[in-house]
Design a protein around this motif. Structure first.
Motif, PDB file in Angstrom:
ATOM      1  N   ASP A  56       0.818  -1.214   0.000  1.00 35.38           N
ATOM      2  CA  ASP A  56       0.000   0.000   0.000  1.00 35.38           C
ATOM      3  C   ASP A  56       0.853   1.266   0.000  1.00 35.38           C
ATOM      4  O   ASP A  56       0.505   2.261  -0.606  1.00 35.38           O
ATOM      5  CB  ASP A  56      -0.906   0.023   1.239  1.00 35.38           C
ATOM      6  CG  ASP A  56      -2.044  -0.985   1.123  1.00 35.38           C
ATOM      7  OD1 ASP A  56      -2.348  -1.656   2.128  1.00 35.38           O
ATOM      8  OD2 ASP A  56      -2.630  -1.081   0.033  1.00 35.38           O
ATOM      9  N   ALA A  57       1.961   1.230   0.748  1.00 39.16           N
ATOM     10  CA  ALA A  57       2.758   2.439   0.945  1.00 39.16           C
ATOM     11  C   ALA A  57       3.922   2.509  -0.032  1.00 39.16           C
ATOM     12  O   ALA A  57       4.584   1.512  -0.310  1.00 39.16           O
ATOM     13  CB  ALA A  57       3.295   2.477   2.377  1.00 39.16           C
ATOM     14  N   MET A  58       4.157   3.724  -0.541  1.00 34.22           N
ATOM     15  CA  MET A  58       5.297   3.952  -1.425  1.00 34.22           C
ATOM     16  C   MET A  58       5.984   5.247  -1.031  1.00 34.22           C
ATOM     17  O   MET A  58       5.342   6.156  -0.483  1.00 34.22           O
ATOM     18  CB  MET A  58       4.849   3.972  -2.894  1.00 34.22           C
ATOM     19  CG  MET A  58       4.273   2.636  -3.353  1.00 34.22           C
ATOM     20  SD  MET A  58       3.904   2.553  -5.112  1.00 34.22           S
ATOM     21  CE  MET A  58       5.572   2.392  -5.811  1.00 34.22           C
ATOM     22  N   TYR A  59       7.277   5.322  -1.316  1.00 31.94           N
ATOM     23  CA  TYR A  59       8.109   6.430  -0.856  1.00 31.94           C
ATOM     24  C   TYR A  59       9.104   6.841  -1.947  1.00 31.94           C
ATOM     25  O   TYR A  59       9.548   6.005  -2.727  1.00 31.94           O
ATOM     26  CB  TYR A  59       8.929   6.016   0.371  1.00 31.94           C
ATOM     27  CG  TYR A  59       8.143   5.349   1.474  1.00 31.94           C
ATOM     28  CD1 TYR A  59       7.810   4.000   1.410  1.00 31.94           C
ATOM     29  CD2 TYR A  59       7.754   6.068   2.598  1.00 31.94           C
ATOM     30  CE1 TYR A  59       7.098   3.387   2.436  1.00 31.94           C
ATOM     31  CE2 TYR A  59       7.049   5.464   3.628  1.00 31.94           C
ATOM     32  CZ  TYR A  59       6.721   4.124   3.531  1.00 31.94           C
ATOM     33  OH  TYR A  59       6.019   3.518   4.548  1.00 31.94           O
ATOM     34  N   TRP A  60       9.465   8.118  -1.928  1.00 30.59           N
ATOM     35  CA  TRP A  60      10.561   8.600  -2.757  1.00 30.59           C
ATOM     36  C   TRP A  60      11.618   9.236  -1.859  1.00 30.59           C
ATOM     37  O   TRP A  60      11.290  10.057  -0.980  1.00 30.59           O
ATOM     38  CB  TRP A  60      10.096   9.645  -3.769  1.00 30.59           C
ATOM     39  CG  TRP A  60       9.587   9.058  -5.038  1.00 30.59           C
ATOM     40  CD1 TRP A  60       8.294   8.952  -5.453  1.00 30.59           C
ATOM     41  CD2 TRP A  60      10.382   8.508  -6.098  1.00 30.59           C
ATOM     42  NE1 TRP A  60       8.228   8.358  -6.690  1.00 30.59           N
ATOM     43  CE2 TRP A  60       9.486   8.067  -7.110  1.00 30.59           C
ATOM     44  CE3 TRP A  60      11.749   8.323  -6.298  1.00 30.59           C
ATOM     45  CZ2 TRP A  60       9.931   7.484  -8.297  1.00 30.59           C
ATOM     46  CZ3 TRP A  60      12.186   7.738  -7.465  1.00 30.59           C
ATOM     47  CH2 TRP A  60      11.291   7.324  -8.459  1.00 30.59           C
ATOM     48  N   TYR A  61      12.887   8.851  -2.111  1.00 28.18           N
ATOM     49  CA  TYR A  61      14.012   9.400  -1.373  1.00 28.18           C
ATOM     50  C   TYR A  61      15.016  10.002  -2.352  1.00 28.18           C
ATOM     51  O   TYR A  61      15.161   9.547  -3.483  1.00 28.18           O
ATOM     52  CB  TYR A  61      14.744   8.321  -0.585  1.00 28.18           C
ATOM     53  CG  TYR A  61      13.969   7.721   0.553  1.00 28.18           C
ATOM     54  CD1 TYR A  61      13.150   6.607   0.361  1.00 28.18           C
ATOM     55  CD2 TYR A  61      14.055   8.267   1.826  1.00 28.18           C
ATOM     56  CE1 TYR A  61      12.448   6.049   1.415  1.00 28.18           C
ATOM     57  CE2 TYR A  61      13.355   7.708   2.886  1.00 28.18           C
ATOM     58  CZ  TYR A  61      12.554   6.607   2.669  1.00 28.18           C
ATOM     59  OH  TYR A  61      11.861   6.060   3.717  1.00 28.18           O
ATOM     60  N   ARG A  62      15.755  10.959  -1.852  1.00 25.22           N
ATOM     61  CA  ARG A  62      16.886  11.508  -2.576  1.00 25.22           C
ATOM     62  C   ARG A  62      18.149  11.139  -1.813  1.00 25.22           C
ATOM     63  O   ARG A  62      18.202  11.253  -0.581  1.00 25.22           O
ATOM     64  CB  ARG A  62      16.740  13.030  -2.656  1.00 25.22           C
ATOM     65  CG  ARG A  62      17.959  13.731  -3.205  1.00 25.22           C
ATOM     66  CD  ARG A  62      17.759  15.216  -3.284  1.00 25.22           C
ATOM     67  NE  ARG A  62      19.020  15.869  -3.623  1.00 25.22           N
ATOM     68  CZ  ARG A  62      19.130  16.884  -4.461  1.00 25.22           C
ATOM     69  NH1 ARG A  62      18.054  17.409  -5.041  1.00 25.22           N
ATOM     70  NH2 ARG A  62      20.316  17.406  -4.726  1.00 25.22           N
ATOM     71  N   GLN A  63      19.177  10.688  -2.543  1.00 25.34           N
ATOM     72  CA  GLN A  63      20.445  10.319  -1.910  1.00 25.34           C
ATOM     73  C   GLN A  63      21.561  11.154  -2.503  1.00 25.34           C
ATOM     74  O   GLN A  63      21.794  11.145  -3.710  1.00 25.34           O
ATOM     75  CB  GLN A  63      20.738   8.828  -2.113  1.00 25.34           C
ATOM     76  CG  GLN A  63      21.980   8.358  -1.371  1.00 25.34           C
ATOM     77  CD  GLN A  63      22.191   6.871  -1.459  1.00 25.34           C
ATOM     78  OE1 GLN A  63      21.719   6.198  -2.368  1.00 25.34           O
ATOM     79  NE2 GLN A  63      22.911   6.331  -0.486  1.00 25.34           N
ATOM     80  N   ASP A  64      22.226  11.896  -1.635  1.00 25.64           N
ATOM     81  CA  ASP A  64      23.408  12.664  -2.000  1.00 25.64           C
ATOM     82  C   ASP A  64      24.609  12.090  -1.253  1.00 25.64           C
ATOM     83  O   ASP A  64      24.445  11.559  -0.144  1.00 25.64           O
ATOM     84  CB  ASP A  64      23.231  14.148  -1.632  1.00 25.64           C
ATOM     85  CG  ASP A  64      22.116  14.808  -2.419  1.00 25.64           C
ATOM     86  OD1 ASP A  64      21.008  14.963  -1.872  1.00 25.64           O
ATOM     87  OD2 ASP A  64      22.367  15.144  -3.583  1.00 25.64           O
ATOM     88  N   PRO A  65      25.789  12.211  -1.824  1.00 25.41           N
ATOM     89  CA  PRO A  65      26.980  11.647  -1.164  1.00 25.41           C
ATOM     90  C   PRO A  65      27.131  12.171   0.256  1.00 25.41           C
ATOM     91  O   PRO A  65      27.067  13.383   0.495  1.00 25.41           O
ATOM     92  CB  PRO A  65      28.133  12.116  -2.059  1.00 25.41           C
ATOM     93  CG  PRO A  65      27.509  12.328  -3.395  1.00 25.41           C
ATOM     94  CD  PRO A  65      26.118  12.827  -3.115  1.00 25.41           C
ATOM     95  N   GLY A  66      27.322  11.263   1.203  1.00 18.80           N
ATOM     96  CA  GLY A  66      27.586  11.651   2.583  1.00 18.80           C
ATOM     97  C   GLY A  66      26.381  12.158   3.354  1.00 18.80           C
ATOM     98  O   GLY A  66      26.526  12.610   4.487  1.00 18.80           O
ATOM     99  N   GLN A  67      25.186  12.086   2.764  1.00 20.10           N
ATOM    100  CA  GLN A  67      24.004  12.621   3.462  1.00 20.10           C
ATOM    101  C   GLN A  67      22.932  11.590   3.714  1.00 20.10           C
ATOM    102  O   GLN A  67      21.858  11.923   4.172  1.00 20.10           O
ATOM    103  CB  GLN A  67      23.391  13.771   2.655  1.00 20.10           C
ATOM    104  CG  GLN A  67      24.255  15.010   2.627  1.00 20.10           C
ATOM    105  CD  GLN A  67      23.493  16.226   2.152  1.00 20.10           C
ATOM    106  OE1 GLN A  67      22.376  16.463   2.608  1.00 20.10           O
ATOM    107  NE2 GLN A  67      24.075  16.989   1.254  1.00 20.10           N
ATOM    108  N   GLY A  68      23.166  10.340   3.420  1.00 20.06           N
ATOM    109  CA  GLY A  68      22.116   9.355   3.653  1.00 20.06           C
ATOM    110  C   GLY A  68      20.935   9.581   2.724  1.00 20.06           C
ATOM    111  O   GLY A  68      21.052  10.209   1.673  1.00 20.06           O
TER     112      GLY A  68
END
Lengths: 115, 114
Positions: A30-42
């Motif tokens: 049911d649940a969906m997510y979007w993440y952004r990943q930058d170097p050194g920032q998780g």
């Protein structure tokens, strides 16, 4: 095979252009997510959705938009208002709002760069 | 209060050694603490997870130690292998208003030398 498919793997954006990243899952989550990943920032949360036609802003939603018209799909649009879009974008899914302690499963990401 | 602090930023271990990665948090409402492993160009994959009512969980060579009073948890990789070389993320989950939200640490880049 059950999983999360993100496309394209690499994407280039011109100045002033909107681009859309695709995320499809066949896990019946049911649940969906979007993440952004930058170097050194998780990983930082952009948007999340628990059910169709519902979504919530995460911690860094400015310059992004989403839709959730189908349970399986959660596309992310990076708009021209996002001034620093170069990053690795990850989509995830989990069982959803009635379940706590549920792991999130991730796709293999889309790397977005500015031309 | 929503942060999860992870250390070290990078770690070099010899093959067969023990890799230890530490995380600390402030929010006592966190209810679930997963660890993810990420290889270059891939998405993170769930490695092992623990609930705060358990002090230790072991799966194969991977162990989570959890100290609720200190608000700290750590990942131990026993008999580290070159194939373990990856970036590891700790995370903490809050379940509030029907929504699960994961807060991630900044990651630890592990290199296991043969």
């Amino acid at each position: 095979d059950g999983g999360i498919t993100q496309s394209p793997k690499y994407l280039f954006r011109k100045e002033g252009q909107n681009v859309t990243l695709s995320c499809e899952q066949n896990l019946n989550h049911d649940a969906m997510y979007w993440y952004r990943q930058d170097p050194g920032q998780g990983l930082r949360l952009i948007y999340y959705s628990q059910i169709v036609n519902d979504f919530q802003k995460g911690d860094i939603a400015e310059g992004y938009s989403v839709s959730r018209e189908k349970k399986e799909s959660f596309p992310l649009t990076v708009t021209s208002a996002q001034k620093n879009p170069t990053a690795f974008y990850l989509c995830a899914s989990s069982m959803g709002q009635h379940y706590s302690n549920q792991p999130q499963h991730f796709g293999d990401g889309t790397r977005l760069s500015i031309l | 209060q929503q942060q999860v602090k992870q250390s070290p930023q990078s770690l070099i271990v010899q093959k067969g050694g023990i890799s230890i990665i530490n995380c600390a948090y402030e929010n006592t409402a966190f209810d679930y603490f997963p660890w993810y492993q990420q290889f270059p160009g891939k998405g993170p994959a769930l490695l092992i997870a623990i609930r705060p009512d358990v002090s230790e969980k072991k799966e194969g060579r991977f162990t989570i130690s959890f100290n609720k009073s200190a608000k700290q948890f750590s990942l131990h990789i026993m008999d580290s292998q070159p194939g373990d070389s990856a970036t590891y993320f700790c995370a903490a989950n809050s379940f509030s208003g029907g929504y699960n939200k994961l807060i991630f640490g900044a990651g630890t880049r592990l290199a296991v030398h043969p």
